[in-house]
Motif scaffolding. Structure first.
Motif, mmCIF file in Angstrom:
data_model
loop_
_atom_site.group_PDB
_atom_site.id
_atom_site.type_symbol
_atom_site.label_atom_id
_atom_site.label_comp_id
_atom_site.label_asym_id
_atom_site.label_seq_id
_atom_site.Cartn_x
_atom_site.Cartn_y
_atom_site.Cartn_z
ATOM 1 N N PHE A 1 0.890 -1.176 -0.040
ATOM 2 C CA PHE A 1 0.088 0.006 0.003
ATOM 3 C C PHE A 1 0.794 1.223 -0.016
ATOM 4 O O PHE A 1 0.475 2.093 -0.617
ATOM 5 N N VAL A 2 2.090 1.214 0.770
ATOM 6 C CA VAL A 2 2.741 2.381 0.823
ATOM 7 C C VAL A 2 3.499 2.682 -0.672
ATOM 8 O O VAL A 2 3.596 3.827 -0.983
ATOM 9 N N ARG A 3 3.911 1.500 -1.127
ATOM 10 C CA ARG A 3 4.703 1.905 -2.477
ATOM 11 C C ARG A 3 3.508 2.443 -3.687
ATOM 12 O O ARG A 3 3.762 3.346 -4.406
ATOM 13 N N ASN A 4 2.158 1.866 -3.371
ATOM 14 C CA ASN A 4 1.164 2.384 -4.555
ATOM 15 C C ASN A 4 0.910 3.708 -3.962
ATOM 16 O O ASN A 4 0.471 4.496 -4.862
ATOM 17 N N ALA A 5 0.664 4.006 -2.867
ATOM 18 C CA ALA A 5 0.319 5.373 -2.551
ATOM 19 C C ALA A 5 1.546 6.592 -3.019
ATOM 20 O O ALA A 5 0.938 7.484 -3.370
ATOM 21 N N LEU A 6 2.601 5.876 -2.937
ATOM 22 C CA LEU A 6 3.477 7.016 -3.378
ATOM 23 C C LEU A 6 3.499 7.006 -4.769
ATOM 24 O O LEU A 6 3.997 8.168 -5.530
ATOM 25 N N VAL B 1 -6.499 -15.224 8.758
ATOM 26 C CA VAL B 1 -5.930 -14.490 7.556
ATOM 27 C C VAL B 1 -6.912 -13.471 7.286
ATOM 28 O O VAL B 1 -6.339 -12.121 6.748
ATOM 29 N N ILE B 2 -8.114 -13.580 7.233
ATOM 30 C CA ILE B 2 -8.965 -12.421 6.754
ATOM 31 C C ILE B 2 -9.164 -11.263 7.854
ATOM 32 O O ILE B 2 -9.455 -10.244 7.416
ATOM 33 N N SER B 3 -8.797 -11.581 9.123
ATOM 34 C CA SER B 3 -8.467 -10.493 10.164
ATOM 35 C C SER B 3 -7.263 -9.814 9.792
ATOM 36 O O SER B 3 -7.341 -8.628 9.918
ATOM 37 N N GLU B 4 -6.233 -10.361 9.433
ATOM 38 C CA GLU B 4 -5.154 -9.683 9.131
ATOM 39 C C GLU B 4 -5.241 -8.873 7.853
ATOM 40 O O GLU B 4 -4.724 -7.755 7.782
ATOM 41 N N LEU B 5 -6.139 -9.376 6.910
ATOM 42 C CA LEU B 5 -6.240 -8.738 5.709
ATOM 43 C C LEU B 5 -6.904 -7.341 5.889
ATOM 44 O O LEU B 5 -6.690 -6.165 5.452
ATOM 45 N N LYS B 6 -8.125 -7.449 6.700
ATOM 46 C CA LYS B 6 -8.966 -6.370 7.220
ATOM 47 C C LYS B 6 -7.946 -5.140 7.967
ATOM 48 O O LYS B 6 -8.045 -4.161 7.478
ATOM 49 N N THR B 7 -7.314 -5.694 8.891
ATOM 50 C CA THR B 7 -6.363 -4.694 9.638
ATOM 51 C C THR B 7 -5.468 -4.209 8.650
ATOM 52 O O THR B 7 -5.293 -2.858 8.743
ATOM 53 N N ALA B 8 -4.801 -4.897 7.590
ATOM 54 C CA ALA B 8 -3.853 -4.326 6.683
ATOM 55 C C ALA B 8 -4.332 -3.309 5.892
ATOM 56 O O ALA B 8 -3.834 -2.453 5.328
ATOM 57 N N GLN C 1 -7.014 -1.353 6.273
ATOM 58 C CA GLN C 1 -7.369 -0.250 7.432
ATOM 59 C C GLN C 1 -6.004 0.599 7.739
ATOM 60 O O GLN C 1 -6.283 1.735 7.195
ATOM 61 N N MET C 2 -4.980 -0.045 7.646
ATOM 62 C CA MET C 2 -3.708 0.698 8.017
ATOM 63 C C MET C 2 -3.303 1.235 6.588
ATOM 64 O O MET C 2 -2.895 2.606 6.578
ATOM 65 N N GLY C 3 -3.313 0.525 5.494
ATOM 66 C CA GLY C 3 -3.293 1.109 3.966
ATOM 67 C C GLY C 3 -4.038 2.049 3.764
ATOM 68 O O GLY C 3 -3.553 3.176 3.099
ATOM 69 N N PHE C 4 -5.386 2.330 4.182
ATOM 70 C CA PHE C 4 -6.121 3.381 3.865
ATOM 71 C C PHE C 4 -5.549 4.656 4.517
ATOM 72 O O PHE C 4 -5.676 5.724 4.004
ATOM 73 N N ALA C 5 -5.230 4.374 5.741
ATOM 74 C CA ALA C 5 -4.682 5.482 6.357
ATOM 75 C C ALA C 5 -3.532 6.364 5.682
ATOM 76 O O ALA C 5 -3.212 7.324 5.649
ATOM 77 N N VAL C 6 -2.697 5.092 5.254
ATOM 78 C CA VAL C 6 -1.598 5.633 4.489
ATOM 79 C C VAL C 6 -1.753 6.364 3.336
ATOM 80 O O VAL C 6 -1.090 7.656 3.049
ATOM 81 N N PHE C 7 -2.848 6.008 2.622
ATOM 82 C CA PHE C 7 -3.317 6.634 1.147
ATOM 83 C C PHE C 7 -3.817 8.120 1.465
ATOM 84 O O PHE C 7 -3.772 8.959 0.581
ATOM 85 N N ILE C 8 -4.255 8.373 2.743
ATOM 86 C CA ILE C 8 -4.936 9.795 2.586
ATOM 87 C C ILE C 8 -4.235 10.850 2.308
ATOM 88 O O ILE C 8 -4.664 11.757 1.614
ATOM 89 N N LEU D 1 3.382 -0.715 12.138
ATOM 90 C CA LEU D 1 3.213 -2.340 11.761
ATOM 91 C C LEU D 1 3.594 -3.005 13.187
ATOM 92 O O LEU D 1 3.095 -4.023 13.456
ATOM 93 N N VAL D 2 4.929 -2.578 13.653
ATOM 94 C CA VAL D 2 5.281 -3.574 14.633
ATOM 95 C C VAL D 2 4.516 -3.487 16.008
ATOM 96 O O VAL D 2 4.162 -4.338 16.748
ATOM 97 N N THR D 3 4.321 -2.258 16.167
ATOM 98 C CA THR D 3 3.228 -1.711 17.488
ATOM 99 C C THR D 3 2.029 -2.479 17.327
ATOM 100 O O THR D 3 1.124 -2.746 18.307
ATOM 101 N N SER D 4 1.641 -2.628 16.026
ATOM 102 C CA SER D 4 0.139 -3.065 15.838
ATOM 103 C C SER D 4 -0.120 -4.593 16.328
ATOM 104 O O SER D 4 -1.231 -4.963 16.511
#
Length: 211
Positions: free
Chosen positions: A40-45, A142-149, A151-158, A206-209
């Motif tokens: 997500f970070v790479r795509n946002a950039l 796995v689906i919990s991890e995808l949802k969390t990821a 959510q974090m990716g959306f925050a990165v994109f803003i 990521l680590v603290t999450s």
């Protein structure tokens, strides 16, 4: 003749298991969340293939080893070392190695996702976490991890989306509609990412999450 056929069959089954185990282990660790957020970070950039895939995967693996280190140490202490010294059997070692991974996955899995796969498996409602089999826990995790990821990716994109919108509006107001906004916004996005020490913030988040 039966023994001659069984040996090649056993080898095929062993090779098949070895090819599947790494993928399963990846799905049972923090790797999924980390690699999705980094992508997500790479795509946002908008930097196309920078950082390259090999670097992102390598960073994700290193961070996975860091996050999972307490779990690996527990597995080594309680399962691997006793098995190597022949204090416990192979079955006991596998059971003891499974427990720390299950504990890690349960901490990161949403109740709603567990209920989904318990229902899909048509099981009786479990009374404790120990009643939930691992084959139900893994897809829930796995689906919990995808949802969390995501959510974090959306925050990165803003913040990067805001930059794109400002640049596009500015170019349109100046009548420069033929100039691709990406050419103008990319340097500003990279500058913002560098000024706020983006990689530090992303890795820290990521680590603290997982705590």
């Amino acid at each position: 003749m039966t023994e001659a056929l069984s040996n090649p069959l056993q080898i095929v089954l062993l090779l098949t298991a070895l090819s599947v185990v790494p993928a399963v282990l990846i799905l049972m660790t923090s790797f999924t969340r980390i690699i999705v957020v980094l992508s997500f970070v790479r795509n946002a950039l908008g930097t196309q293939q920078l950082p390259p895939n090999q670097l992102l995967i390598g960073l994700a693996l290193i961070l996975t080893f860091f996050v999972m280190a307490p779990t690996w140490n527990q597995i080594n202490t309680e399962a691997l070392q006793p098995y190597l010294t022949k204090e416990i059997s192979q079955t006991e070692a596998l059971h003891k190695a499974e427990e720390p991974l299950r504990t890690f996955m349960f901490k990161q899995t949403r109740q709603k996702d567990l209920e989904l796969f318990v229902g899909l498996a048509r099981m009786e409602r479990p009374q404790t976490y120990g009643d939930i089999p691992t084959y139900v826990l893994i897809p829930s995790f796995v689906i919990s991890e995808l949802k969390t990821a995501f959510q974090m990716g959306f925050a990165v994109f803003i913040p990067f989306l805001v930059i794109d919108m400002i640049v596009s509006s500015t170019l349109m107001s100046m009548g420069m509609m033929m100039l691709p906004p990406m050419m103008i916004s990319l340097p500003f996005k990279i500058l913002l990412f560098v000024l706020v020490d983006g990689w530090h913030l992303v890795v820290q988040s990521l680590v603290t999450s997982f705590k």
